[in-house]
Write an enzyme that holds these catalytic residues in place. Structure first.
Site, PDB file in Angstrom:
ATOM      1  N   PHE A  32      43.714  76.841  83.023  1.00 25.83           N
ATOM      2  CA  PHE A  32      43.639  75.597  83.863  1.00 25.83           C
ATOM      3  C   PHE A  32      42.297  75.395  84.687  1.00 25.83           C
ATOM      4  O   PHE A  32      42.088  75.422  85.807  1.00 25.83           O
ATOM      5  CB  PHE A  32      44.835  75.505  85.062  1.00 25.83           C
ATOM      6  CG  PHE A  32      45.984  75.890  84.603  1.00 25.83           C
ATOM      7  CD1 PHE A  32      46.853  74.885  84.047  1.00 25.83           C
ATOM      8  CD2 PHE A  32      46.652  77.178  84.866  1.00 25.83           C
ATOM      9  CE1 PHE A  32      47.989  75.211  83.680  1.00 25.83           C
ATOM     10  CE2 PHE A  32      47.876  77.481  84.192  1.00 25.83           C
ATOM     11  CZ  PHE A  32      48.648  76.564  83.616  1.00 25.83           C
ATOM     12  N   HIS A  74      49.888  77.807  95.055  1.00 26.01           N
ATOM     13  CA  HIS A  74      49.596  76.505  95.604  1.00 26.01           C
ATOM     14  C   HIS A  74      50.599  75.939  96.763  1.00 26.01           C
ATOM     15  O   HIS A  74      50.535  74.958  97.046  1.00 26.01           O
ATOM     16  CB  HIS A  74      49.566  75.376  94.641  1.00 26.01           C
ATOM     17  CG  HIS A  74      48.206  75.427  93.729  1.00 26.01           C
ATOM     18  ND1 HIS A  74      47.963  74.723  92.370  1.00 26.01           N
ATOM     19  CD2 HIS A  74      47.120  76.098  93.831  1.00 26.01           C
ATOM     20  CE1 HIS A  74      46.560  75.013  92.059  1.00 26.01           C
ATOM     21  NE2 HIS A  74      46.198  76.079  92.725  1.00 26.01           N
ATOM     22  N   HIS A 130      39.738  76.725  94.031  1.00 27.44           N
ATOM     23  CA  HIS A 130      39.759  75.646  93.205  1.00 27.44           C
ATOM     24  C   HIS A 130      41.165  74.499  93.405  1.00 27.44           C
ATOM     25  O   HIS A 130      41.799  75.030  94.503  1.00 27.44           O
ATOM     26  CB  HIS A 130      40.239  76.259  91.686  1.00 27.44           C
ATOM     27  CG  HIS A 130      40.360  75.282  90.511  1.00 27.44           C
ATOM     28  ND1 HIS A 130      41.289  75.549  89.550  1.00 27.44           N
ATOM     29  CD2 HIS A 130      39.388  74.662  90.147  1.00 27.44           C
ATOM     30  CE1 HIS A 130      40.886  74.524  88.742  1.00 27.44           C
ATOM     31  NE2 HIS A 130      40.066  73.881  89.012  1.00 27.44           N
TER      32      HIS A 130
HETATM   33  N1  SAH Z   1      42.465  81.060  87.194  1.00 26.72           N
HETATM   34  C1  SAH Z   1      43.273  80.839  86.167  1.00 26.72           C
HETATM   35  C2  SAH Z   1      44.486  79.700  86.692  1.00 26.72           C
HETATM   36  C3  SAH Z   1      45.534  80.757  87.645  1.00 26.72           C
HETATM   37  S1  SAH Z   1      47.006  79.873  87.780  1.00 26.72           S
HETATM   38  C4  SAH Z   1      42.738  79.884  85.009  1.00 26.72           C
HETATM   39  O1  SAH Z   1      41.548  79.660  85.058  1.00 26.72           O
HETATM   40  O2  SAH Z   1      43.225  79.640  84.023  1.00 26.72           O
HETATM   41  C5  SAH Z   1      47.530  80.817  89.213  1.00 26.72           C
HETATM   42  C6  SAH Z   1      47.967  82.236  89.176  1.00 26.72           C
HETATM   43  O3  SAH Z   1      48.213  82.721  90.366  1.00 26.72           O
HETATM   44  C7  SAH Z   1      49.041  82.551  88.295  1.00 26.72           C
HETATM   45  O4  SAH Z   1      48.717  83.481  87.077  1.00 26.72           O
HETATM   46  C8  SAH Z   1      50.129  83.350  89.359  1.00 26.72           C
HETATM   47  O5  SAH Z   1      50.774  84.155  88.899  1.00 26.72           O
HETATM   48  C9  SAH Z   1      49.192  83.817  90.258  1.00 26.72           C
HETATM   49  N2  SAH Z   1      49.764  83.961  91.851  1.00 26.72           N
HETATM   50  C10 SAH Z   1      50.395  82.994  92.391  1.00 26.72           C
HETATM   51  N3  SAH Z   1      50.544  83.168  93.654  1.00 26.72           N
HETATM   52  C11 SAH Z   1      50.104  84.546  93.816  1.00 26.72           C
HETATM   53  C12 SAH Z   1      50.123  85.618  94.617  1.00 26.72           C
HETATM   54  N4  SAH Z   1      50.625  85.294  95.937  1.00 26.72           N
HETATM   55  N5  SAH Z   1      49.403  86.552  94.609  1.00 26.72           N
HETATM   56  C13 SAH Z   1      48.816  86.750  93.413  1.00 26.72           C
HETATM   57  N6  SAH Z   1      48.809  85.962  92.425  1.00 26.72           N
HETATM   58  C14 SAH Z   1      49.545  84.877  92.555  1.00 26.72           C
HETATM   59 MG    MG Z   2      43.218  76.132  89.515  1.00 28.22          MG
END
Ligand code: SAH
Ligand code: MG
Length: 213
Positions: A20, A145, A170
């Protein structure tokens, strides 16, 4: 890619990784990370590895500066990645039936030639920040999020950004019509604290710099 010159071999991997991060924000993330590796033991922390799309950019910047990246994720996906949600990807469900992006992350890091630079850490952001004790040059928050998740990322990791270091967030959307508000709210909290000032931005990527302890 426009802007900063991401090494070709990194860009080639970046193009194949699910995730993403649009190209222009990727270039801005790479350039920002490069700017902030200046302490003796250069270190970046990423919250939210997913399959490693942003990770390879941080890793490439770290490699150029003889620094390291710790990328943290529980690898079970955010709410929007779960079965039945908008961003669920059934190819990321493991043989045990659980959503699991860790094998893909490891494959991405290996293909990018960054296994000596990027150190994945499996766990929730809050659980890891509870024991973390190391100042960091550059923190990139791209995790959950929901408000509680985003708030935990800020309270757990902003304190470890060294003075002069960078804090990137982000998916910051000031207008609710463009997206969820949790990242925007933590960005505002960071700016209003007076500890951070705006350094750069590119669309939904916001980069702050710590100006006081
Ligand atoms: N940086 C990535 C996108 C991250 S999507 C890119 O560039 O494509 C968000 C990620 O955050 C997911 O993989 C999810 O497992 C992780 N995530 C969500 N909540 C979290 C938490 N509380 N602790 C650790 N990881 C988390
Ligand atoms: Mg993001």
């Amino acid at each position: 890619m426009p802007g900063f010159l991401i090494p070709d071999r990194i860009e080639a991997v970046f193009r194949t990784v699910k995730g993403f991060l649009p190209d222009h924000e990727a270039a801005a993330l790479y350039g920002s990370a490069l700017e902030f590796f200046s302490s003796a033991v250069g270190l970046a922390v990423e919250i939210g590895s997913y399959c490693g799309k942003s990770t390879v950019l941080l890793g490439a910047a770290a490699q150029a500066c003889a620094a390291s990246v710790v990328t943290i994720d529980h690898h079970r996906g955010s709410d929007e990645h779960q079965v039945g949600w908008q961003y669920h990807d059934p190819t990321l469900v493991g043989a045990d039936g659980l959503f699991d992006t860790l094998p893909t992350l490891r494959n991405t890091i290996a293909r990018a030639g960054l296994e000596n630079v990027v150190q994945p850490l499996i766990g929730s952001s809050a659980a890891v920040s509870r024991w973390w004790q190391t100042p960091v040059d550059f923190v990139f928050i791209d995790g959950g999020h929901t408000d509680p998740a985003a708030r935990a990322d800020l309270t757990g990791w902003a304190p470890w950004v060294r003075i002069g270091g960078g804090l990137a967030i982000h998916d910051v959307f000031p207008d609710p019509a463009d997206g969820g508000q949790a990242p925007y709210r933590i960005w505002r909290t960071a700016v209003e604290s007076g500890d951070f000032v705006e350094h750069a931005y590119c669309d939904s990527l916001r980069v702050l710099r710590r100006v006081r302890a």
